[in-house]
Design a protein around this motif. Structure first.
Motif, short mmCIF file in Angstrom:
data_model
loop_
_atom_site.label_atom_id
_atom_site.label_comp_id
_atom_site.label_asym_id
_atom_site.label_seq_id
_atom_site.Cartn_x
_atom_site.Cartn_y
_atom_site.Cartn_z
N GLY A 324 8.85 12.14 -5.89
CA GLY A 324 7.45 12.86 -6.27
C GLY A 324 6.31 12.00 -6.92
O GLY A 324 5.19 12.55 -7.13
N LEU A 325 6.29 10.66 -6.90
CA LEU A 325 5.19 10.02 -7.26
C LEU A 325 4.51 9.47 -6.13
O LEU A 325 5.01 9.79 -4.83
CB LEU A 325 5.67 8.54 -7.70
CG LEU A 325 6.71 8.63 -9.06
CD1 LEU A 325 7.08 7.14 -9.46
CD2 LEU A 325 6.12 9.23 -10.14
N MET A 326 3.15 9.29 -6.20
CA MET A 326 2.25 8.79 -5.10
C MET A 326 1.77 7.59 -5.49
O MET A 326 1.43 7.22 -6.56
CB MET A 326 1.10 9.97 -5.03
CG MET A 326 1.59 11.38 -4.64
SD MET A 326 1.98 11.64 -3.04
CE MET A 326 0.42 11.25 -2.33
N TYR A 327 1.56 6.89 -4.28
CA TYR A 327 0.81 5.37 -4.35
C TYR A 327 -0.65 5.66 -3.68
O TYR A 327 -0.92 6.18 -2.59
CB TYR A 327 1.45 4.21 -3.47
CG TYR A 327 2.80 4.16 -4.33
CD1 TYR A 327 2.62 2.83 -4.96
CD2 TYR A 327 3.94 4.82 -4.30
CE1 TYR A 327 3.85 2.31 -5.53
CE2 TYR A 327 4.96 4.23 -4.89
CZ TYR A 327 5.13 3.01 -5.53
OH TYR A 327 6.09 2.41 -6.39
N LEU A 328 -1.51 5.41 -4.66
CA LEU A 328 -3.04 5.89 -4.54
C LEU A 328 -3.76 4.47 -4.25
O LEU A 328 -3.79 3.54 -5.16
CB LEU A 328 -3.80 6.59 -5.25
CG LEU A 328 -3.56 8.27 -5.40
CD1 LEU A 328 -2.15 8.54 -5.64
CD2 LEU A 328 -4.44 8.90 -6.30
N SER A 329 -4.30 3.98 -2.90
CA SER A 329 -5.21 2.78 -2.97
C SER A 329 -6.14 2.86 -3.90
O SER A 329 -6.73 3.82 -4.37
CB SER A 329 -5.62 2.48 -1.50
OG SER A 329 -6.78 3.32 -1.31
N GLU A 330 -6.57 1.70 -4.36
CA GLU A 330 -7.69 1.43 -5.10
C GLU A 330 -8.83 1.69 -4.84
O GLU A 330 -9.80 2.65 -5.44
CB GLU A 330 -7.82 -0.30 -5.57
CG GLU A 330 -8.93 -0.63 -6.52
CD GLU A 330 -8.99 -1.98 -6.90
OE1 GLU A 330 -9.35 -2.19 -8.06
OE2 GLU A 330 -8.52 -2.79 -5.93
N ASN A 331 -9.20 1.64 -3.43
CA ASN A 331 -10.23 2.22 -2.68
C ASN A 331 -10.62 3.83 -2.82
O ASN A 331 -11.35 4.55 -2.79
CB ASN A 331 -10.75 1.64 -1.41
CG ASN A 331 -10.81 0.11 -1.45
OD1 ASN A 331 -11.57 -0.42 -2.42
ND2 ASN A 331 -10.38 -0.56 -0.55
N TYR A 332 -9.24 4.47 -2.49
CA TYR A 332 -9.17 5.83 -2.74
C TYR A 332 -9.65 6.17 -3.99
O TYR A 332 -10.24 7.33 -4.10
CB TYR A 332 -7.75 6.31 -2.37
CG TYR A 332 -7.63 7.69 -1.99
CD1 TYR A 332 -7.77 8.25 -0.74
CD2 TYR A 332 -7.60 8.65 -3.12
CE1 TYR A 332 -7.57 9.70 -0.61
CE2 TYR A 332 -7.36 10.08 -2.66
CZ TYR A 332 -7.52 10.45 -1.48
OH TYR A 332 -7.44 11.69 -1.18
N VAL A 333 -9.08 5.70 -5.07
CA VAL A 333 -9.43 6.28 -6.33
C VAL A 333 -10.65 6.02 -6.73
O VAL A 333 -11.45 6.61 -7.11
CB VAL A 333 -8.63 5.34 -7.23
CG1 VAL A 333 -8.90 5.62 -8.75
CG2 VAL A 333 -6.82 5.87 -7.19
N ARG A 334 -11.21 4.73 -6.29
CA ARG A 334 -12.59 4.46 -6.53
C ARG A 334 -13.66 5.43 -5.74
O ARG A 334 -14.62 5.80 -6.31
CB ARG A 334 -13.14 3.22 -5.88
CG ARG A 334 -14.44 2.38 -6.14
CD ARG A 334 -14.59 1.30 -5.50
NE ARG A 334 -15.98 0.92 -5.89
CZ ARG A 334 -16.40 -0.02 -6.68
NH1 ARG A 334 -15.54 -0.36 -7.71
NH2 ARG A 334 -17.81 -0.37 -7.12
N MET A 335 -13.40 5.86 -4.63
CA MET A 335 -14.20 7.02 -3.80
C MET A 335 -13.84 8.32 -4.26
O MET A 335 -15.01 9.19 -4.44
CB MET A 335 -14.11 6.64 -2.37
CG MET A 335 -14.67 7.79 -1.73
SD MET A 335 -16.39 7.91 -1.90
CE MET A 335 -17.01 6.70 -0.36
N LYS A 336 -12.87 8.82 -4.34
CA LYS A 336 -12.48 9.98 -4.58
C LYS A 336 -11.95 10.54 -5.94
O LYS A 336 -11.74 11.73 -6.00
CB LYS A 336 -11.03 10.26 -3.82
CG LYS A 336 -11.46 10.14 -2.27
CD LYS A 336 -12.43 10.91 -1.67
CE LYS A 336 -12.73 10.85 -0.36
NZ LYS A 336 -13.84 12.09 -0.03
N THR A 337 -12.44 9.88 -7.02
CA THR A 337 -12.12 10.15 -8.23
C THR A 337 -13.30 11.29 -8.81
O THR A 337 -14.51 10.70 -8.62
CB THR A 337 -12.17 9.05 -9.39
OG1 THR A 337 -10.97 8.48 -9.16
CG2 THR A 337 -12.07 9.60 -10.68
N ILE A 338 -13.08 12.34 -9.39
CA ILE A 338 -14.06 13.05 -9.85
C ILE A 338 -14.24 12.83 -11.08
O ILE A 338 -15.34 12.81 -12.01
CB ILE A 338 -13.49 14.61 -9.78
CG1 ILE A 338 -13.80 15.17 -8.18
CG2 ILE A 338 -14.77 15.58 -10.61
CD1 ILE A 338 -15.13 15.20 -7.70
#
Length: 345
Positions: A324-338
Motif C-alpha cells: 500500500g505504500l508508494m514511491y514518488l520520484s523527487e521530480n514527480y513531487v516537485r512538479m505535481k504537488t498542489i
C-alpha cells in the motif's frame, strides 16, 4: 507592462520546455523502474496499518489523520484515529449549510487537508477501534443528507433526523473516549493528539505573493482554507527536512499522470527532469497539474541509480508491491504537488 510581458515569456518558455520533455512515454519510464525496483530506504517513519478508503472521496481525511498518527508513533505514542467520526461531523455540518442556503450549497465529502484540522478542533476525534464502519458509501449518505435538508421545516428537526440516519448507518456515537484508563471527551482527545496551530499548510504558485498566506483556488477548498506560499525550492527543502527530522508530511497533488501507478507502487514523470517554478505554474494554469489525491509522506529512498524518491502511505488498501505504500520520484513531487501540511518546527 514589462513585468507582465516577462511573466508571459517565462510561462511560454516553461510550456515549451515541459512539452519537449515528454519524449519518453510515462508507461515505459514506470516499467523501467518496475524492472529495477530495488529501492533503498534511507528514512522510513513508523505508521499505522494502511487503510482503504474504498470509493469514498475522503483521501484528505485519511492522509491527514495518517500524518498525525505517524507523528505520534515517532514520539513513542500509539494513536489510530477514526475517519468515520470526522466524516459524520462533516455530513451534519454540510446538512446545516445546505438547509440555511436554501439548498444552494452543494453537499460534498471532498475537502482539503486543513479542513480536517479544523474539524478536529471543532468536533473532536475518536480512536479507530471505537468508531469505524469501512463499508460505507459516503456519496450516497451525502445525497441522503441533502434530501433530509430539503424536507425539514427547521434546523433542529434536520439535525435530529440526520443523527438518526447516521446512527443507523455508521453507529451510535460513544459519549466518551477511553484511552489508557483515562476518560476524555472527543474534544479533549482531539486536543491531546493535535494541538491548535501544530501544523501549517504550504503551497508554491506564482499567482500569489511568496511568504504570505493566501487562499488556494482549487475546487475542494470550498471552506477557503489559507496556505503559506513559498518558492518550490523552499517547499521541497521543507518536505525533506521534515521527514529527516522524524516528522511526516501530508501531501496533496496530481495522481492522474500515466506515470502514477498504484499497481507498481511508483510515480514518475514522462521525463525525469526537475521542473522550474514557471513550468509548475504553467502546468497548474493549463490544468495539467490537478488536485486529485492526498497521501502521507513518511520516508525517503533512492533507486539503484541514486535517484531520490519519497515514500507515501496511500489509502487504497495494501494490494501493491509495497503493502500500500508508494514511491514518488523527487521530480514527480516537485512538479505535481498542489500543497502540503507540515509540522511547525
Amino acid at each position: 507592462m514589462l513585468k507582465h510581458r516577462l511573466y508571459t515569456l517565462h510561462i511560454l518558455i516553461g510550456a515549451a520546455v515541459l512539452l519537449a520533455a515528454c519524449s519518453m512515454p510515462a508507461k515505459r519510464q514506470a516499467e523501467d523502474l518496475q524492472d529495477s525496483h530495488r529501492f533503498k530506504n534511507e528514512v522510513l517513519l513508523g505508521y499505522t496499518p494502511v487503510k482503504d478508503q474504498g470509493r469514498s472521496p475522503l483521501c484528505w481525511a485519511y492522509s491527514m489523520l495518517a500524518t498525525i498518527e505517524t507523528e505520534h508513533i515517532m514520539l513513542g505514542d500509539s494513536v489510530n484515529l477514526s475517519v468515520d467520526y470526522v466524516a459524520r461531523n462533516l455530513l451534519v455540518e454540510q446538512a446545516r449549510r445546505h438547509f440555511l442556503s436554501g439548498g444552494k450549497t452543494k453537499m460534498t465529502m471532498r475537502g482539503t487537508m486543513p479542513l480536517l484540522l479544523r474539524l478536529l478542533n471543532e468536533y473532536g476525534a475518536m480512536p479507530y477501534d471505537s468508531y469505524n464502519n469501512p463499508k460505507l458509501n459516503y456519496t450516497t449518505l451525502a445525497k441522503r443528507m441533502a434530501t433530509l435538508s430539503n424536507g425539514s421545516p427547521n434546523m433542529s428537526i434536520l439535525e435530529e433526523r440526520a443523527n438518526r440516519v447516521l446512527d443507523d448507518h455508521i453507529g451510535a456515537l460513544p459519549p466518551h473516549v477511553f484511552m489508557l484508563g483515562a476518560e476524555y471527551t472527543p474534544q479533549e482527545f482531539a486536543h491531546s493528539v493535535c494541538m491548535r496551530n501544530e501544523y501549517m499548510a504550504m503551497t508554491s504558485f506564482t499567482h500569489h505573493p511568496f511568504d504570505e498566506m493566501s487562499v488556494l483556488e482549487i475546487p475542494d477548498n470550498y471552506s477557503n482554507e489559507p496556505f503559506y506560499n513559498v518558492p518550490i525550492d523552499v517547499l521541497m527543502n521543507r518536505i525533506e527536512r521534515s521527514i529527516k527530522a522524524g516528522h511526516p508530511v501530508c501531501w496533496e497533488g496530481d495522481v492522474s499522470e500515466p506515470g502514477f501507478s498504484f499497481k507498481r507502487g511508483v510515480a514518475v514523470l514522462d521525463n525525469e527532469q526537475p521542473c522550474t517554478q514557471w513550468q509548475r505554474q504553467w502546468a497548474f494554469e493549463a490544468r495539467r497539474t490537478t488536485d486529485d489525491h492526498c497521501m502521507a509522506l513518511i520516508g525517503l529512498a533512492r533507486d539503484k541509480h541514486g535517484r531520490r524518491f519519497y515514500i507515501a502511505k496511500n489509502s487504497w488498501g495494501t494490494n501493491n508491491p509495497y503493502g500500500g505504500l508508494m514511491y514518488l520520484s523527487e521530480n514527480y513531487v516537485r512538479m505535481k504537488t498542489i500543497a502540503v501540511v507540515v509540522k511547525n518546527m
